[in-house]
Design an enzyme around this catalytic site. Structure first.
Site, mmCIF file in Angstrom:
data_model
loop_
_atom_site.group_PDB
_atom_site.id
_atom_site.type_symbol
_atom_site.label_atom_id
_atom_site.label_comp_id
_atom_site.label_asym_id
_atom_site.label_seq_id
_atom_site.Cartn_x
_atom_site.Cartn_y
_atom_site.Cartn_z
ATOM 1 N NE ARG A 235 -0.177 11.938 10.611
ATOM 2 C CZ ARG A 235 -0.998 12.368 9.657
ATOM 3 N NH1 ARG A 235 -2.140 11.744 9.420
ATOM 4 N NH2 ARG A 235 -0.670 13.418 8.920
ATOM 5 C CD GLU A 264 0.397 5.200 7.966
ATOM 6 O OE1 GLU A 264 0.560 5.942 6.976
ATOM 7 O OE2 GLU A 264 -0.478 5.399 8.812
ATOM 8 C CG HIS A 283 -2.468 7.411 5.735
ATOM 9 N ND1 HIS A 283 -1.410 7.730 6.550
ATOM 10 C CD2 HIS A 283 -3.242 8.534 5.709
ATOM 11 C CE1 HIS A 283 -1.530 8.981 6.976
ATOM 12 N NE2 HIS A 283 -2.648 9.495 6.466
#
Ligand code: DGY
Length: 323
Positions: A235, A264, A283
């Site tokens: 993360r 993000e 991601h």
């Protein structure tokens, strides 16, 4: 019962769910706007959400019938588990099915950052490649180097397995795991500091919790070798991104490979975009066909199990709920 699904998912598990329950799926390929999600949650018994949906205490309080929050992902820092548990709502996730995909991506980032693939790719595409050269884009070796794994869970162990094929020495920190040490030939470091000092490559595999937020900050980056590489597929907030930008800019470490960010999608003006010693991915750790189908199956099965009165296969607050 009524179920809300916040994204269209690959595979046919959601269609099968329709045979048992009334299912509504958000049709667009962007997060459900918070106001719409709040409205949908007023009616539903089950929610299947993704890691970009923030299911906080306030939203949970606005969902009077909710019995299960099934997260499409292994990380569940997007959900207020304490608030859900207080309402006896099961919180489920998808461990196991995305282990290999995420480990593949982490290892890819290790090689890409060490061998400067991002810069190299740009050189070719931008027609700036003029000749082979003994000094062209010389990077760091990967084979036989020391890899430090922070967070030796399923994904960390899968990365360690890959490292064996590269004859790497593998260090880890955190809870000691003697069996895994023996099986994979790992060495335990009693502190994170020791691991950071000794490693040529550091790969992060911890969940995001209050204890791991900014686990890697200015002080920790200063302990790393100037030739070191930092890879983060866990993360974004596990790393203090401003401190990382500083370290990369000053070449205090060699490079980084990132799949996750504090914000993000990465904002347009983020300084990471300007650096040539970082590989940036959007991601996609679990984005392979096998993992994504597995995630759909498990997320749907978790949801069905709770709604049909069975024990869900992967529930993070099972013991608190006596499941
Ligand atoms: C996860 O599973 O937590 C990823 O971040 C999304 O696949």
């Amino acid at each position: 019962m009524r179920v809300y699904v916040t994204r269209q998912l690959p595979g046919d598990a959601v269609d099968r769910l329709r045979a048992e329950h009334t299912v509504e799926v958000w049709p667009e390929d962007r997060p459900v706007p918070p106001a719409l999600l709040r409205q949908a949650l007023r009616e539903v018994d089950g929610l299947l959400c993704t890691v970009v949906d923030h299911i906080d205490a306030d939203l949970i309080a606005a969902a009077p019938h909710l019995r299960v929050i099934s997260n499409y992902g292994v990380g569940y820092d997007n959900i207020d588990v304490a608030a859900a548990t207080a309402r006896r709502i099961a919180v489920c996730n998808t461990p196991g099915v995305l282990t290999e995909a995420t480990a593949d991506l982490a290892f890819g980032l290790i090689i890409a950052a060490a061998r400067r693939w991002w810069e190299a790719e740009r050189l070719v595409r931008e027609r700036r490649w003029t000749s082979w050269s003994p000094t062209l884009l010389v990077g760091q070796p990967v084979a036989r180097r020391t890899l430090g794994i922070v967070g030796l869970g399923k994904i960390g162990r899968a990365v360690a397995r890959r490292a064996r094929g590269f004859s790497m020495e593998v260090l880890y920190t955190g809870r000691r795991q003697p069996e895994t040490e023996k099986e994979l030939g790992l060495s335990w470091c009693s502190t994170l500091e020791e691991l950071l000092r000794e490693s040529d490559i550091v790969s992060l595999h911890v969940p995001l919790t209050p204890a791991t937020r900014h686990l890697i900050g200015r002080e920790q980056l200063a302990l790393m070798k100037p030739t070191a590489i930092l890879v983060n597929t866990s993360r974004g907030a596990v790393v203090d991104q401003a401190a990382l930008v500083e370290a990369l800019r000053a070449r205090r470490i060699f490079a980084a490979g990132l799949d996750v960010y504090e914000i993000e999608p990465l904002p347009d003006d983020d300084p990471l975009r300007e650096l040539d010693n970082v590989v940036l991915l959007p991601h996609i750790g679990s984005a392979d066909t096998t993992a994504r189908l597995g995630m759909t199956e498990l997320a749907v099965e978790n949801l069905r199990a709770v709604l049909n009165g069975r024990r869900p296969p992967a529930c993070v607050n099972a013991s608190a709920l006596g499941l």
